[in-house]
Design a protein around this motif. Structure first.
Motif, PDB file in Angstrom:
ATOM      1  N   LEU A   1     -17.283 -12.403  -0.637  1.00  0.00           N
ATOM      2  CA  LEU A   1     -16.545 -12.236  -1.893  1.00  0.00           C
ATOM      3  C   LEU A   1     -16.418 -10.772  -2.267  1.00  0.00           C
ATOM      4  CD1 LEU A   1     -17.736 -15.114  -4.218  1.00  0.00           C
ATOM      5  CD2 LEU A   1     -15.644 -14.891  -2.913  1.00  0.00           C
ATOM      6  N   VAL A   2     -17.502 -10.016  -2.063  1.00  0.00           N
ATOM      7  CA  VAL A   2     -17.418  -8.589  -2.360  1.00  0.00           C
ATOM      8  C   VAL A   2     -16.366  -7.955  -1.462  1.00  0.00           C
ATOM      9  CG1 VAL A   2     -18.641  -6.409  -2.209  1.00  0.00           C
ATOM     10  CG2 VAL A   2     -19.741  -8.363  -3.264  1.00  0.00           C
ATOM     11  N   GLY A   3     -16.361  -8.372  -0.205  1.00  0.00           N
ATOM     12  CA  GLY A   3     -15.317  -7.886   0.698  1.00  0.00           C
ATOM     13  C   GLY A   3     -13.940  -8.191   0.146  1.00  0.00           C
ATOM     14  N   ALA A   4     -13.760  -9.403  -0.317  1.00  0.00           N
ATOM     15  CA  ALA A   4     -12.461  -9.786  -0.862  1.00  0.00           C
ATOM     16  C   ALA A   4     -12.129  -8.960  -2.091  1.00  0.00           C
ATOM     17  CB  ALA A   4     -12.463 -11.271  -1.216  1.00  0.00           C
ATOM     18  N   ALA A   5     -13.155  -8.708  -2.933  1.00  0.00           N
ATOM     19  CA  ALA A   5     -12.900  -7.946  -4.146  1.00  0.00           C
ATOM     20  C   ALA A   5     -12.451  -6.534  -3.804  1.00  0.00           C
ATOM     21  CB  ALA A   5     -14.151  -7.910  -5.021  1.00  0.00           C
ATOM     22  N   VAL A   6     -13.094  -5.978  -2.775  1.00  0.00           N
ATOM     23  CA  VAL A   6     -12.727  -4.630  -2.377  1.00  0.00           C
ATOM     24  C   VAL A   6     -11.248  -4.593  -2.017  1.00  0.00           C
ATOM     25  CG1 VAL A   6     -13.054  -2.903  -0.597  1.00  0.00           C
ATOM     26  CG2 VAL A   6     -15.032  -3.997  -1.643  1.00  0.00           C
ATOM     27  N   VAL A   7     -10.809  -5.620  -1.306  1.00  0.00           N
ATOM     28  CA  VAL A   7      -9.405  -5.660  -0.909  1.00  0.00           C
ATOM     29  C   VAL A   7      -8.507  -6.019  -2.091  1.00  0.00           C
ATOM     30  CG1 VAL A   7      -7.738  -6.819   0.552  1.00  0.00           C
ATOM     31  CG2 VAL A   7      -9.982  -6.220   1.452  1.00  0.00           C
ATOM     32  N   LEU A   8      -8.850  -7.128  -2.751  1.00  0.00           N
ATOM     33  CA  LEU A   8      -7.943  -7.672  -3.766  1.00  0.00           C
ATOM     34  C   LEU A   8      -7.850  -6.788  -5.000  1.00  0.00           C
ATOM     35  CD1 LEU A   8      -8.787 -11.475  -3.793  1.00  0.00           C
ATOM     36  CD2 LEU A   8      -6.808 -10.350  -2.820  1.00  0.00           C
ATOM     37  N   TYR A   9      -8.999  -6.346  -5.459  1.00  0.00           N
ATOM     38  CA  TYR A   9      -8.994  -5.618  -6.718  1.00  0.00           C
ATOM     39  C   TYR A   9      -9.135  -4.117  -6.510  1.00  0.00           C
ATOM     40  CZ  TYR A   9     -10.198 -10.335  -8.273  1.00  0.00           C
ATOM     41  OH  TYR A   9     -10.221 -11.675  -8.497  1.00  0.00           O
ATOM     42  N   ARG A  10      -9.012  -3.711  -5.279  1.00  0.00           N
ATOM     43  CA  ARG A  10      -9.053  -2.284  -4.993  1.00  0.00           C
ATOM     44  C   ARG A  10     -10.344  -1.628  -5.442  1.00  0.00           C
ATOM     45  NH1 ARG A  10      -4.190  -1.860  -8.245  1.00  0.00           N
ATOM     46  NH2 ARG A  10      -4.455  -4.088  -8.175  1.00  0.00           N
TER      47      ARG A  10
ATOM     48  N   ARG B   1       0.841  -1.198   0.000  1.00  0.00           N
ATOM     49  CA  ARG B   1       0.000   0.000   0.000  1.00  0.00           C
ATOM     50  C   ARG B   1       0.880   1.252   0.000  1.00  0.00           C
ATOM     51  NH1 ARG B   1      -4.856   1.907  -1.327  1.00  0.00           N
ATOM     52  NH2 ARG B   1      -4.607   4.090  -0.819  1.00  0.00           N
ATOM     53  N   ILE B   2       1.976   1.158   0.787  1.00  0.00           N
ATOM     54  CA  ILE B   2       2.829   2.339   0.900  1.00  0.00           C
ATOM     55  C   ILE B   2       3.700   2.515  -0.338  1.00  0.00           C
ATOM     56  CG2 ILE B   2       4.685   3.388   2.243  1.00  0.00           C
ATOM     57  CD1 ILE B   2       3.536   1.809   4.656  1.00  0.00           C
ATOM     58  N   THR B   3       4.352   1.437  -0.788  1.00  0.00           N
ATOM     59  CA  THR B   3       5.319   1.622  -1.866  1.00  0.00           C
ATOM     60  C   THR B   3       4.721   1.478  -3.258  1.00  0.00           C
ATOM     61  OG1 THR B   3       5.963  -0.695  -1.756  1.00  0.00           O
ATOM     62  CG2 THR B   3       7.273   0.853  -0.485  1.00  0.00           C
ATOM     63  N   TRP B   4       3.786   0.537  -3.429  1.00  0.00           N
ATOM     64  CA  TRP B   4       3.209   0.386  -4.765  1.00  0.00           C
ATOM     65  C   TRP B   4       1.866   1.082  -4.872  1.00  0.00           C
ATOM     66  CZ3 TRP B   4       3.669  -5.591  -4.103  1.00  0.00           C
ATOM     67  CH2 TRP B   4       5.026  -5.959  -4.064  1.00  0.00           C
ATOM     68  N   GLY B   5       1.372   1.564  -3.754  1.00  0.00           N
ATOM     69  CA  GLY B   5       0.087   2.251  -3.792  1.00  0.00           C
ATOM     70  C   GLY B   5      -1.098   1.312  -3.830  1.00  0.00           C
ATOM     71  N   THR B   6      -0.893   0.038  -3.501  1.00  0.00           N
ATOM     72  CA  THR B   6      -2.010  -0.912  -3.520  1.00  0.00           C
ATOM     73  C   THR B   6      -1.768  -2.010  -2.503  1.00  0.00           C
ATOM     74  OG1 THR B   6      -2.994  -2.674  -4.780  1.00  0.00           O
ATOM     75  CG2 THR B   6      -0.842  -1.945  -5.490  1.00  0.00           C
ATOM     76  N   TYR B   7      -2.891  -2.502  -1.963  1.00  0.00           N
ATOM     77  CA  TYR B   7      -2.745  -3.603  -1.015  1.00  0.00           C
ATOM     78  C   TYR B   7      -2.350  -4.893  -1.712  1.00  0.00           C
ATOM     79  CZ  TYR B   7      -4.897  -0.872   2.689  1.00  0.00           C
ATOM     80  OH  TYR B   7      -5.164   0.068   3.637  1.00  0.00           O
ATOM     81  N   TRP B   8      -2.881  -5.049  -2.879  1.00  0.00           N
ATOM     82  CA  TRP B   8      -2.673  -6.357  -3.526  1.00  0.00           C
ATOM     83  C   TRP B   8      -2.556  -6.171  -5.016  1.00  0.00           C
ATOM     84  CZ3 TRP B   8      -1.644 -10.909  -1.352  1.00  0.00           C
ATOM     85  CH2 TRP B   8      -1.620 -12.029  -2.194  1.00  0.00           C
ATOM     86  N   THR B   9      -1.682  -6.941  -5.606  1.00  0.00           N
ATOM     87  CA  THR B   9      -1.590  -6.923  -7.048  1.00  0.00           C
ATOM     88  C   THR B   9      -1.294  -8.340  -7.503  1.00  0.00           C
ATOM     89  OG1 THR B   9      -0.210  -6.218  -8.868  1.00  0.00           O
ATOM     90  CG2 THR B   9       0.772  -6.146  -6.708  1.00  0.00           C
TER      91      THR B   9
END
Ligand code: HEM
Ligand SMILES: Nc1ncnc2c1ncn2[C@@H]1O[C@H](COP(=O)(O)OP(=O)(O)OP(=O)(O)O)[C@@H](O)[C@H]1O
Ligand SMILES: Nc1ncnc2c1ncn2[C@@H]1O[C@H](COP(=O)(O)OP(=O)(O)OP(=O)(O)O)[C@@H](O)[C@H]1O
Ligand SMILES: [Mg+2]
Ligand SMILES: [Mg+2]
Lengths: 259, 225, 235, 235, 225
Positions: free
Chosen positions: D122-131, A120-128
């Motif tokens: 799943l929506v929760g996960a999408a919010v996290v995973l796919y921003r 989140r801090i360095t790439w600007g995202t929690y997950w990619t």
């Protein structure tokens, strides 16, 4: 049941037993001290990174977390092999495998969480959908599956055999996670510490702090493993004493029918 | 049927001492002691839930021996229970048939897995009265009793040393029962050993050379009928 | 007609028996032809719906072929073991002392044969639906990829199918166990297929290393399955 | 305690009985929690992996949520009817003269309750995973979409699950029947979710017509199921 | 048990004339003629595959009547067979139990579907000897006979007008058989009608008031035992 091959087996009821020993208590004190030192060094003393800035401090939890998860899963694999090999067959190995996998999942969780904070801090995202991140997630899920299979039920031996086979297969994923950064071109950091001939050079104090982190996490792993292994042994003993009671009850039932 | 090969010195085919077997966490066998000699036809009787099925499965090497001692056909159940398997013939509450295959295909499959010849398979089919219209019918189209016959034919084709039968008569008609009894008696005469769990006491008593009662996970002898 | 103590059939005889039996069941029930194949095609069409953009579709066509295969594997493995457990045949196999390695190899080969047919048809469909095309060398790569990938999928599917077979709630346990493990196959096969198709201008030479990954996976799980199937079934 | 000729329970009493029973079975076996949910998450991850591009991913995140839901529905429906057919309980239900409409409603409600939990996670996960992220109004749209879509999925799943329940090779028949029919749900729910998330700059107002589609679908199949379930079971 | 409500004039509970029922493409019932009066306990006997199960399922409204005439409880099988269903109690070769629910939950569920009260459910459980340790055990943990008992308890809880039982004794122990016979006799005495298919002829003959033989899809009367 062959649970009684543990050193913890005596005649007293398993309910009264605790999982601590003088050794683990001593270990606990050392861990607390080490943790304090790690926090001081990691947060206040060690320098900020040229590229990463202050956020680099997350590394001191993230990297040891990942490595210890690897270690824990490898230990699961080794003790599973030890269980499967006839000459060393003992439920103690199975419980070590199970305990280690649980602790490993915990550490992998720490690494995932800290990693995504860092991201989140360095790439600007929690997950990619980076290969390292994805393979890590798969590894995590695989061991959740492993724990699910352990919970399937059956006798202790059945549980042990099933899960041991699974553990030996699951451990093969670790190289995949580790080398994923080379296999695929990823966003994630290449191996910079254990890597062969990378040109990333780390500040001495950073390196030291990182190694301290690894050391503290390792001790923590040992501590958790010992406790969890023993509590699993107590669970199994409880099952066994439950079996004793059930046996007595069933025999009494037979007497009742007889007369 | 010819005599079954005979390892000298092992005339005690089943030898259980204080055997405990656990299902889930329940001691379905709670210290069973039983010994059966070659050539016997033993009837297991006893109330529902007593542990008859469990006893049979234990002897077949299908479930682990938790405590106590157990030897079947000279094999130690504690360490090598998988070695006992290709020497016993088992029929449980289920038939173990493939619904999409025909009667003949099923029996042949089960015969082949244990190395039976084609002639033996055909003989088994004839024995259980499955050589007519039924032979080429898919198992999914059979009646309950016809399925049971097919399963028994598969068992007959193997000619095991030790036959473990869990309520084999269930579903069979009068003729089928007689055929089965005859098969079992011939097998025993040829040197095989038979253990049958059954609730049809009158019929089974005629078949058995010895009766044993299973009660609450334990075994109790009953005098010969 | 007299004979001595019967031994059970050897490993390869067992494997032949079992795979012949499985293929015969398939021939009778036509589950692959009438049901799995349409299912896989529909999965591919569904993706097309969900993605809804030609440009994207062309790029991800190879991935979609293998995703559809993957989901079909789930279905086929659960069918393959449903046949064994429906009436306790698996128990009967165990109690017949049939070598577990033979059971594994037999079921794996039958599964692989069916998967190969499926993949061939799906690739055909992709060529038509997503306008993929490939050269002669690409064809060789594609065929070897298909063989290696289906072999790996069949091996791991059979192994975990056997593990889940007895368990309660196996309908859902199987995907949980299977999917993370086959991820490498998905990736490897997708990349190899991409280079065979020349998707995104990837050269064919880039495909061979991925094929290597697939082969390693297939060998690994075939061996693991042959060794481990016994202990897994044995409870 | 004497009583006259017993009638069977009414439609709604039956529905309550059946759904309570199904939910109790789920509570005992924890299949949703321990197995379907991880499965769905993995499906989402797999898609992401197969697509392998951030730009694409962000655009298709809502679609992936619903695709994952769809595959989970398949698994859950087949589990829901496996419970009924494993020991001939469905036959018993038929011969008890229990109103088929009641069976349908009961099984559908139980399925819907479980699906709602799944979609929420799943929506929760999408919010996290796919921003993904959404506004207050988007939240309302999202919740109503989820309810309408799960209702439709549960209805059509139960209907076809019942149809496939007796059949041979139902493991594969069910997806074949189900997937093409739920395509509208997939599209509608995806579009509505996209506008709730504001993916690709779609306005929230564009989502409501799609919601309308979902509601129509749900109503249609609930009614169709309630009417047609009896004849379907009754073969 | 109290008397069952009685529609005057319908004392012929089952009335089949030349009934034909087809399974797949096989005429499992090939012109069966049978009439059964209220209060009778009819034993269906006959070889495997004769059509006993088919006959029972036909009377329960579970399969269509292909040709011929059929009335059950005054309902025409040709047109309204679903109307007969909530008035008959059926037990087939399967038990129809939910493996994840306990014995009590299963019986209660089956009782409730037909509007039985809690007291009736409890009575049924007691009747089949399921009120002890077993009551709260999940069905997946029961032995074969215990499962059969549970299924029968579910049936007993409904108190149907017409009981159609397919080999109900299979798997039950001696005590269970006696209990079941007693239940059936009491039901018949209270005005219900019972039709039982069984291969255990001696036992079933004691129970039945009339025997009927099914052979190759046709029904033949046998004199009272
Ligand atoms: C959710 C996100 C992340 C996950 C799942 C993750 C996972 C992992 C794993 C599994 C390792 C161990 C690698 C090995 O030695 O085999 C690792 C190491 C490492 N990670 Fe991450 N990571 C994440 C995010 C990040 C971020 C955002 C950074 C920094 C920008 C980072 C920096 C590092 C570094 C420096 C190492 C040590 C590399 C080495 O020397 O081998 N990680 N990570
Ligand atoms: N789907 C089918 N297709 C063709 N024939 C079938 C089918 N199902 C059953 N049959 C045949 O119908 C006949 C009657 O079967 P049914 O189950 O009624 O016999 P039954 O008298 O109950 O026998 P059992 O005593 O073995 O239970 C059998 O001969 C069987 O082969
Ligand atoms: N998974 C399990 N968990 C707990 N108890 C179980 C389990 N499986 C079986 N049991 C119990 O084990 C006991 C023995 O069962 P078993 O099947 O051996 O009985 P049986 O003598 O064959 O009975 P039947 O005559 O009904 O076939 C039963 O009381 C049953 O309740
Ligand atoms: Mg039994
Ligand atoms: Mg029948």
């Amino acid at each position: 049941m062959t649970t009684t091959d543990t050193n913890t087996s005596t005649n007293s009821s398993p309910r009264d037993r605790v999982t601590g020993t003088p050794f683990t208590r001593g270990l606990g004190v050392v861990i607390l001290a080490g943790m304090t030192l790690l926090i001081i060094l990691g947060i206040f003393v060690s320098p900020a990174d040229v590229n990463q800035g202050e956020s680099v401090r997350i590394m001191y939890a993230h990297v040891p977390g990942a490595w210890l998860a690897y270690l824990a899963f490898v230990v699961t694999g080794i003790s599973s092999a030890a269980y499967l090999w006839k000459r060393t067959r003992s439920l103690t190995w199975d419980r070590i495998a199970g305990a280690s996998a649980e602790v490993g999942v915990l550490f992998m969780g720490i690494s995932l969480v800290t990693g995504s904070l860092w991201g989140r801090i360095t790439w600007g995202t929690y997950w990619t959908w980076d290969a390292r991140l994805t393979t890590t997630a798969f590894l995590f899920v695989t061991y959740i599956g492993y724990l699910a299979v352990r919970g399937l039920g059956g006798t202790h031996q059945q549980r042990a055999r099933r899960s041991a086979v699974l553990a030996l297969l699951a451990v093969l994923e670790i190289p995949l996670v580790h080398f994923s950064v080379q296999l695929w071109n990823t966003l994630h950091q290449e191996a910079s510490v254990a890597g062969r001939g990378t040109d990333v050079e780390m500040d001495g104090l950073m390196l030291f702090t990182l190694f301290l982190g690894v050391a503290v996490f390792t001790l923590m792993y040992v501590w958790l493993l010992l406790h969890r292994q023993r509590s699993l042994a107590l669970d199994d003993m409880l099952d066994d004493s439950g079996l004793d009671n059930a046996l007595t009850a069933r025999r009494a039932e037979a007497q009742g029918v007889a007369r | 049927m010819s005599t079954i090969a005979h390892e000298p010195g092992i005339d005690v085919v089943i030898d259980l001492v204080d055997a405990v077997a656990v299902l889930g966490s329940f001691p379905a066998l709670a210290g069973a002691t039983l010994s059966v000699c070659r050539g016997e036809i033993v009837l297991l009787r006893g109330p529902n839930g007593a542990g008859k099925t469990t006893l049979l499965r234990l002897c077949a090497g299908l479930i682990p021996l938790e405590r106590g001692h157990g030897q079947v056909l000279g094999v130690d159940l504690k360490n090598d229970r998988e070695l006992v398997r290709h020497r016993v013939g088992v029929i449980g509450h289920n038939n173990g048939l493939y619904a999409d295959l025909t009667v003949t295909e099923n029996v042949r499959f089960w015969g082949r897995t244990v190395g039976a010849t084609r002639a033996e398979v055909d003989a088994a089919l004839r024995r259980m009265g499955l050589d007519g219209r039924l032979a080429d019918l898919q198992v999914s189209r059979l009646s309950a009793g016809q399925k049971r016959r097919t399963a028994l034919a598969g068992l007959v084709a193997r000619r095991a040393e030790l036959w473990l039968l869990d309520e084999p008569h269930a579903g069979l008609d009068a003729a089928g029962r007689d055929e089965l009894d005859q098969v079992l008696k011939m097998a025993a005469a040829a040197g095989a050993t038979v253990m049958v769990a059954s609730h049809e006491l009158e019929r089974a008593a005629q078949l058995a050379t010895r009766q044993v009662e299973v009660v609450a996970g334990q075994v109790r002898e009953i005098g010969a009928p | 007609m007299s004979k001595e103590l019967q031994g059970s059939a050897g490993v390869f005889a067992t494997a032949r028996l079992i795979s012949a039996k499985d293929l015969r069941v398939e021939r009778r029930s036509r589950v692959l032809l009438n049901q799995v194949l349409p299912f896989a095609l529909i999965v591919m069409v569904m993706f097309a719906f969900a993605l809804d953009s030609d440009a994207i579709l062309e790029r991800v066509a190879p991935g979609l072929v293998w995703l559809a295969t993957l989901f079909s594997v789930l279905v086929m493995v659960s069918r393959s073991f449903a046949v064994e457990t429906a009436d306790g045949a698996l128990d009967q196999l165990r109690s017949a002392g049939v070598p577990a390695t033979g059971i594994f190899i037999g079921k794996m080969l039958a599964l692989m044969a069916q998967l190969l047919v499926l993949v061939a048809l799906l690739v055909g469909a992709a060529v038509v639906l997503y306008r993929a095309s490939f050269s002669w060398e690409g064809g060789v790569l594609l065929v070897t990829t298909a063989i290696a990938a289906t072999c790996g999928l069949a091996a791991v599917g059979t192994l975990y199918g056997g593990l889940a077979a007895g368990a309660k709630g196996r309908e859902t346990l199987l995907p949980l166990l299977l999917l993370p493990v086959v991820a490498p196959v998905l990736i490897g096969a997708t990349r190899a297929t991409e280079s065979a198709f020349g998707t995104n201008g990837i050269a064919i030479s880039e495909g061979w290393p991925w094929l290597g990954l697939l082969v390693v996976f297939a060998v690994l799980f075939s061996v693991a399955g042959a060794v481990a199937f016994g202990p897994l079934l044995d409870d």
